[in-house]
Scaffold this active site. Sequence first.
Site, mmCIF file in Angstrom:
data_model
loop_
_atom_site.group_PDB
_atom_site.id
_atom_site.type_symbol
_atom_site.label_atom_id
_atom_site.label_comp_id
_atom_site.label_asym_id
_atom_site.label_seq_id
_atom_site.Cartn_x
_atom_site.Cartn_y
_atom_site.Cartn_z
ATOM 1 N N THR A 39 -19.020 -3.794 94.695
ATOM 2 C CA THR A 39 -19.888 -2.474 95.329
ATOM 3 C C THR A 39 -21.275 -2.397 94.105
ATOM 4 O O THR A 39 -22.099 -2.788 94.156
ATOM 5 C CB THR A 39 -19.868 -2.244 96.318
ATOM 6 O OG1 THR A 39 -19.584 -1.907 97.721
ATOM 7 C CG2 THR A 39 -20.972 -1.118 96.567
ATOM 8 N N TYR A 52 -24.399 -4.600 103.787
ATOM 9 C CA TYR A 52 -24.616 -5.356 102.528
ATOM 10 C C TYR A 52 -23.206 -6.601 101.961
ATOM 11 O O TYR A 52 -22.098 -6.789 102.190
ATOM 12 C CB TYR A 52 -24.083 -4.285 101.066
ATOM 13 C CG TYR A 52 -23.409 -3.993 100.808
ATOM 14 C CD1 TYR A 52 -23.156 -2.219 101.173
ATOM 15 C CD2 TYR A 52 -22.490 -4.036 99.941
ATOM 16 C CE1 TYR A 52 -22.258 -1.575 101.197
ATOM 17 C CE2 TYR A 52 -21.447 -3.787 99.248
ATOM 18 C CZ TYR A 52 -21.038 -2.421 100.246
ATOM 19 O OH TYR A 52 -19.863 -1.679 100.513
ATOM 20 N N THR A 118 -14.651 -0.497 94.932
ATOM 21 C CA THR A 118 -13.838 -0.313 94.716
ATOM 22 C C THR A 118 -12.463 0.191 95.837
ATOM 23 O O THR A 118 -11.818 0.520 95.936
ATOM 24 C CB THR A 118 -14.409 1.645 95.775
ATOM 25 O OG1 THR A 118 -14.998 1.409 97.109
ATOM 26 C CG2 THR A 118 -15.920 2.194 94.859
ATOM 27 N N ASP A 119 -12.192 -0.963 97.071
ATOM 28 C CA ASP A 119 -11.538 -0.851 97.960
ATOM 29 C C ASP A 119 -10.092 -1.325 97.162
ATOM 30 O O ASP A 119 -9.118 -0.744 97.144
ATOM 31 C CB ASP A 119 -11.400 -2.331 99.048
ATOM 32 C CG ASP A 119 -12.684 -1.808 99.396
ATOM 33 O OD1 ASP A 119 -13.523 -0.670 100.434
ATOM 34 O OD2 ASP A 119 -13.507 -2.634 100.385
ATOM 35 N N LYS A 191 -8.625 6.345 96.802
ATOM 36 C CA LYS A 191 -9.544 6.486 97.370
ATOM 37 C C LYS A 191 -9.283 7.147 98.544
ATOM 38 O O LYS A 191 -8.345 6.787 99.415
ATOM 39 C CB LYS A 191 -10.002 4.981 97.950
ATOM 40 C CG LYS A 191 -11.430 4.746 98.631
ATOM 41 C CD LYS A 191 -11.432 3.754 98.471
ATOM 42 C CE LYS A 191 -13.711 3.411 99.131
ATOM 43 N NZ LYS A 191 -13.623 1.686 99.371
ATOM 44 N N GLU A 312 15.696 13.501 103.491
ATOM 45 C CA GLU A 312 16.207 13.284 104.801
ATOM 46 C C GLU A 312 16.472 12.364 105.456
ATOM 47 O O GLU A 312 17.521 12.084 106.436
ATOM 48 C CB GLU A 312 15.071 13.351 105.923
ATOM 49 C CG GLU A 312 13.884 14.240 105.953
ATOM 50 C CD GLU A 312 12.865 15.474 107.046
ATOM 51 O OE1 GLU A 312 12.258 15.089 107.965
ATOM 52 O OE2 GLU A 312 11.528 14.838 105.743
HETATM 53 N N1 ASP Z 1 -15.751 -3.552 99.634
HETATM 54 C C1 ASP Z 1 -16.633 -3.194 98.668
HETATM 55 C C2 ASP Z 1 -14.911 -3.388 96.979
HETATM 56 O O1 ASP Z 1 -14.001 -3.038 96.884
HETATM 57 C C3 ASP Z 1 -16.334 -1.919 98.370
HETATM 58 C C4 ASP Z 1 -16.577 -0.872 97.035
HETATM 59 O O2 ASP Z 1 -16.731 -1.717 95.710
HETATM 60 O O3 ASP Z 1 -17.084 -0.176 97.424
HETATM 61 O O4 ASP Z 1 -15.783 -4.373 96.576
#
Ligand code: ASP
Length: 355
Positions: A39, A52, A118-119, A191, A312
Site C-alpha cells: 500500500t 485501491y 502490511t499484510d 498486524k 494441556e
Molecule cells: N494488501 C496490502 C499489502 O499488504 C495492504 C497494505 O500494504 O497495507 O500489500
Amino acid sequence: MTCKVRLPLALAALATLVASPALAADKLPNVVVLATGGTIAGAASSDVQAGYTSGQVGVDQLLAAVPQTKKLATLRGEQIANIGSQDMNDEVWLKLARRVNELVAMPDVDGIVISHGTDTIEETAYFLNLVVKSKKPVVMTASMRPSTALSADGPLNFYNAVAVAANKDAAGRGVLVVINDWIHGASSLTKMSTTAVQTFMSPLRGLVGTVAYGEAEFYRGPVGRNTVDSEFSLDGVTALPRVDIVMAHENMDGAIIDGAAAAGARGIVIAGVGNGNMTEAGLKALAAQAKKGIVCVRSTRVATGRVGRNVEVDDEKLGLIASDDLNPQKARVLLRLALLKPRSLTEMQRLFVEY
Ligand code: ASP
C-alpha cells in the site's frame, strides 16, 4: 537450551539514547532502499477512496515523494518486486534475502530500508531476521493508506525508516519494522487491525524503540536469536519446504490436516484454540501425521500468549512441537527453514525456544 533473552545491547544503547536525525552532508550514511510494493506504493483514483491497488508506484517515485530523507542519508533505490504483499511468495523472498545479504556485505552500504505491504510484513521480516548475515540496520516499513489518500501515512513512515536505517544504534538489533512511530522487532510484531493506521503491536515481547520525526529512541535489543547469531542460511537453497497452517475450531475433524499432508506439506502448523488446543479428532489426525514424519507444531489463533509444551496436550507422547511465543505465521517461517535439513524432534523444539 538458550532462552530468548535480551542481548546486552541495551548497555551500548544507553550511551546514545537519542540519535540526531540530521547529520552533516559529507558524513551521511549510505542507505539502499529495496522496494517490494504494498500500500505504501499503492494508488487510488481519489483521496477518500477505500478501494485501491497495491504496488503502483515505483521506488524512484517513493524516494522523490519524501525529499526530506536527503538530510538523513544518501539514498539509492532498487525495485525488487511491485506486488501487494498478499501475493508475497518464495521467489521474491529468496531474491530479496539474497540482495540484502549482498548489499550488507558492501563496505559502502550502511543500512537497508525495505518497503513492503502490511499484510505479510511480519512474515518477511521474520524470514529476513533468520537469514540475513549482518549487524547493519535492516529496516522494513509499510503504510496502511495508499500514497494518494488523504492523510497518507507512507511518507512519514518512510522518513522514519530511513532515519532508523541511518542510525548506528539500530545495528545489532535484528531486522526491524518501523511504522506509525514505533520500532518493532521482526519476531514480535503482528498486524492487529485490518484498516487502522495503528495496526501493528508487539504484544508479548514489546517494542524495540520509538521514532518521532526521525528521532529514534531504543529501549532494548532483539529477543530471540537472529541475523549473525542465526544458524540458518540460504546458501545453496533454491526452494523452501512446504508448510501449511490449519486453523482449529468448534467441531474440527482431521480432514484439512490430512489434506495438507496429501498436498505435500512437510510440516503443519496448527493455529489452535487457547493454548494450542484442538478437538480430539484434530489431535488424532495430527498425531497420525506426526508419526508419519510430518513435523507438526501447535501454535494458537489467540492474539497473544505462549503455547507451552506438554501443558494441556502431551506433546512428548504424540510427537508434537509447541510453538512457544511464535504465532502461526511466524512458526511456519521458522519451520520451513528448520526443515531444510533433517533434525530430531528435540532439535525442532529447541529452535522454537531459541528463536
Ligand atoms: N494488501 C496490502 C499489502 O499488504 C495492504 C497494505 O500494504 O497495507 O500489500
